[in-house]
Design an enzyme around this catalytic site. Structure first.
Site, mmCIF file in Angstrom:
data_model
loop_
_atom_site.group_PDB
_atom_site.id
_atom_site.type_symbol
_atom_site.label_atom_id
_atom_site.label_comp_id
_atom_site.label_asym_id
_atom_site.label_seq_id
_atom_site.Cartn_x
_atom_site.Cartn_y
_atom_site.Cartn_z
ATOM 1 N N SER A 109 -12.356 -1.108 -40.584
ATOM 2 C CA SER A 109 -12.268 -1.444 -41.986
ATOM 3 C C SER A 109 -10.852 -1.271 -42.542
ATOM 4 O O SER A 109 -9.940 -1.987 -42.132
ATOM 5 C CB SER A 109 -13.288 -0.595 -42.749
ATOM 6 O OG SER A 109 -13.476 -1.072 -44.047
ATOM 7 N N ASP A 157 0.832 -8.177 -37.892
ATOM 8 C CA ASP A 157 1.095 -9.565 -38.260
ATOM 9 C C ASP A 157 2.483 -9.762 -38.850
ATOM 10 O O ASP A 157 3.081 -10.841 -38.709
ATOM 11 C CB ASP A 157 0.049 -10.048 -39.276
ATOM 12 C CG ASP A 157 -1.270 -10.411 -38.617
ATOM 13 O OD1 ASP A 157 -1.410 -10.190 -37.406
ATOM 14 O OD2 ASP A 157 -2.162 -10.924 -39.320
ATOM 15 N N LYS A 207 -14.571 -4.658 -38.328
ATOM 16 C CA LYS A 207 -15.307 -4.647 -39.582
ATOM 17 C C LYS A 207 -14.450 -5.336 -40.638
ATOM 18 O O LYS A 207 -13.498 -4.757 -41.149
ATOM 19 C CB LYS A 207 -15.635 -3.207 -39.972
ATOM 20 C CG LYS A 207 -16.694 -3.081 -41.066
ATOM 21 C CD LYS A 207 -16.131 -3.255 -42.441
ATOM 22 C CE LYS A 207 -17.166 -3.014 -43.502
ATOM 23 N NZ LYS A 207 -16.633 -3.257 -44.856
#
Length: 527
Positions: free
Chosen positions: A296, A307, A321
């Site tokens: 999460s 990224d 999640k």
């Protein structure tokens, strides 16, 4: 700043049982207004059952069961929390709770004090590590099969109220009675220290109300100590407040870099969160540790840093999640946590793992990873080309089920690892540390010198082996010197926890940790 079109706050977290807490990583927000539509069929059925069913039934229990089964048809993370459990569920994220201030474990069906929290009510009245709580307000709580919810209900309570505990203390025949006035107890979610002259380490256990502030203070202190590179440990971090996670990612990213975005039905719950220009650690080397227990909000941080090519991610594929829940307060004090959107990393990855509508299959997925060899070999994970995405600098990353690390660390499945798991499960090692820590002259050591100088006496080692054997644990493997050294090292870390707290525990434990060793290796690579 959060740039969001959403009208209300949202939460992201795991809606599954985590240790003693059930989904204990949610962002608390005001719920929706009463829905405009009514659904009388459910009320009608329950009314007929209440009036005419052949046997007496508990309608409240039946209602709770119905809601839980209904939500299972939606997704694995929408959840219903009964009124009597909401305080327990939310406790870890509030940054504080009201109670007596102890860390405890359930050992041999008995509440045993691991340590009274410094400055807390229990410490002030004289409760000690190793005390076994036998009665609470005159009620026997030993040997009755008490669980953590039962402990919380009896020991937590409003500030200023009192509770009487009777404890069995080693070396004293009679029970000792203590009347404790409950108070507000602050909790900790960030642990930090210097691993060496230039390498800092910060562990975040979850993203609670005070996590970002704790993190800022820890980061500033490490920089004052000369930190030039950082290991950020998000292993087994189940999630928490969305804004606390994005605030921490913001400390590492340049202004206007995308951290995460959400997409729901329509546009109401769509949002984009970008970095600001206030980061405390935007330039120096950074690595992030993750594993299958990272979920999460911790996946949002790892995904944003990966990224944006800000950090290398080390470890194993994260939980997967990628759904956002909104908490809705119901009239009876219970809560509905309803999935309202999916979140995406800056490259566009949705990291939610597949769900076929079978909750049991979903919960068994981590075990399937082990069976498939994924936790042992990185090449056992195969992604479809449709799940390929590119980082800011063009590196290939994958969506579709968790954050895949840049560098892999396998799980240890050797005989010694299995034995240590059995030892930990028995509670013997933890109890041994509690018993023997007071025998060490704390003034003679710091945590660092304790790690470097203290050696487990042979008499204590033999006593430990005897205790393990009494629990039915085969200790043959521990005749090996390397096995003895490994278990002794973990016992040393547990003793340090009793003497100096969790930062000392992690400092010592992670001296031999393969994740940390890999992280230091990566940090030393040329850029």
């Amino acid at each position: 700043m959060m740039k969001s079109t959403a009208a209300i706050p949202v939460i992201i977290a795991l809606s599954v049982s985590l240790g003693i807490l059930i989904g204990a990583t949610f962002f608390h927000a005001q719920g929706e207004n009463t829905p405009r539509k009514r659904y009388p069929k459910i009320e009608e059925v329950l009314s007929y059952i209440d009036l005419y069913y052949v046997d007496e039934v508990n309608i409240d229990e039946l209602t709770d069961y119905s809601i839980e089964k209904l939500l299972e048809k939606l997704d694995p993370h929408s959840a219903y929390i009964p009124a009597e459990e909401t305080e327990l569920v939310n406790a870890d994220l509030e940054g504080a709770f009201e109670g007596i201030g102890i860390e405890y474990m359930l050992l041999n069906d008995t509440i045993e004090v691991v340590t009274p929290l410094t400055g807390g009510p229990a410490e002030q009245v004289g409760l000690l590590a190793g005390d076994k709580i036998i009665r609470i307000n005159g009620e026997n709580v030993a040997g009755i099969g008490i669980d953590h919810l039962g402990v919380f209900k009896r020991l937590r309570g409003k500030k200023g109220t009192q509770v009487t505990v009777e404890v069995k203390r080693q070396g004293i025949d009679r029970l000792l009675s203590f009347t404790i006035i409950r108070d507000r107890i602050n909790t900790q979610s960030v642990y930090a220290f210097m691993l060496d002259k230039h390498t800092g380490y910060i562990k975040i256990s979850n993203f609670a109300a005070n996590t970002h502030h704790e993190f800022q203070e820890a980061l500033k202190e490490l920089k004052r100590k000369g930190m030039k590179q950082l290991i950020l440990d998000l292993r087994d971090n189940p999630g928490g407040y969305l804004d606390r996670a994005t605030d921490i990612a913001d400390e590492f990213l340049p202004n206007d870099y995308l951290i995460v975005y959400t997409d729901g039905r329509g546009t109401r719950f769509d949002s984009k969160i970008k970095a600001t220009n206030r980061g405390l650690f935007e330039k120096d080397k950074l690595v992030v540790l993750v594993n299958e227990g990272s979920a999460s909000a911790s996946e949002i941080v790892a995904g944003a840093l990966q990224d944006n090519d800000r950090a290398w991610v080390i470890g194993r594929r994260t939980f997967g999640k990628g759904l956002v829940q909104m908490p809705i307060d119901l009239k009876d004090g219970s809560e509905l946590r309803l999935t309202i959107s999916r979140y995406y990393t800056p490259s566009g990855r949705c990291i939610q793992k597949p769900y076929d509508g079978n909750k049991a299959h979903y919960e068994e997925e981590l075990w399937k990873r082990y069976e498939s060899g994924e936790l042992l070999r990185p090449d056992s994970v195969h992604f479809a080309d449709s799940l390929k995405f590119k980082t800011r600098k063009g590196r290939i990353v994958y969506g579709g089920g968790g954050i895949m690390p840049d560098f892999f660390v396998p799980v240890d499945t050797g005989a010694l690892a299995r034995l240590k798991s059995e030892v930990y499960a028995s509670g013997v090692l933890q109890e041994f540390a509690i018993r023997h820590a007071p025998q060490i002259n704390k003034k003679s050591y710091t945590a660092i010198s304790f790690q470097e100088q203290w050696q487990l006496p042979d008499s204590l080692w033999q006593s430990l082996l005897s205790s393990l054997s009494q629990k039915g644990i085969d200790t043959t493997l521990l005749n090996n010197n390397s096995a003895k050294a490994s278990l002794s090292h973990e016992l040393k870390a547990l003793i340090a926890r009793q003497l100096w707290g969790y930062e000392a525990f992690y400092y010592i434990l992670y001296q031999e940790d393969p994740f940390v060793k890999k992280a230091i290796e990566i940090l030393h690579m040329p850029e």
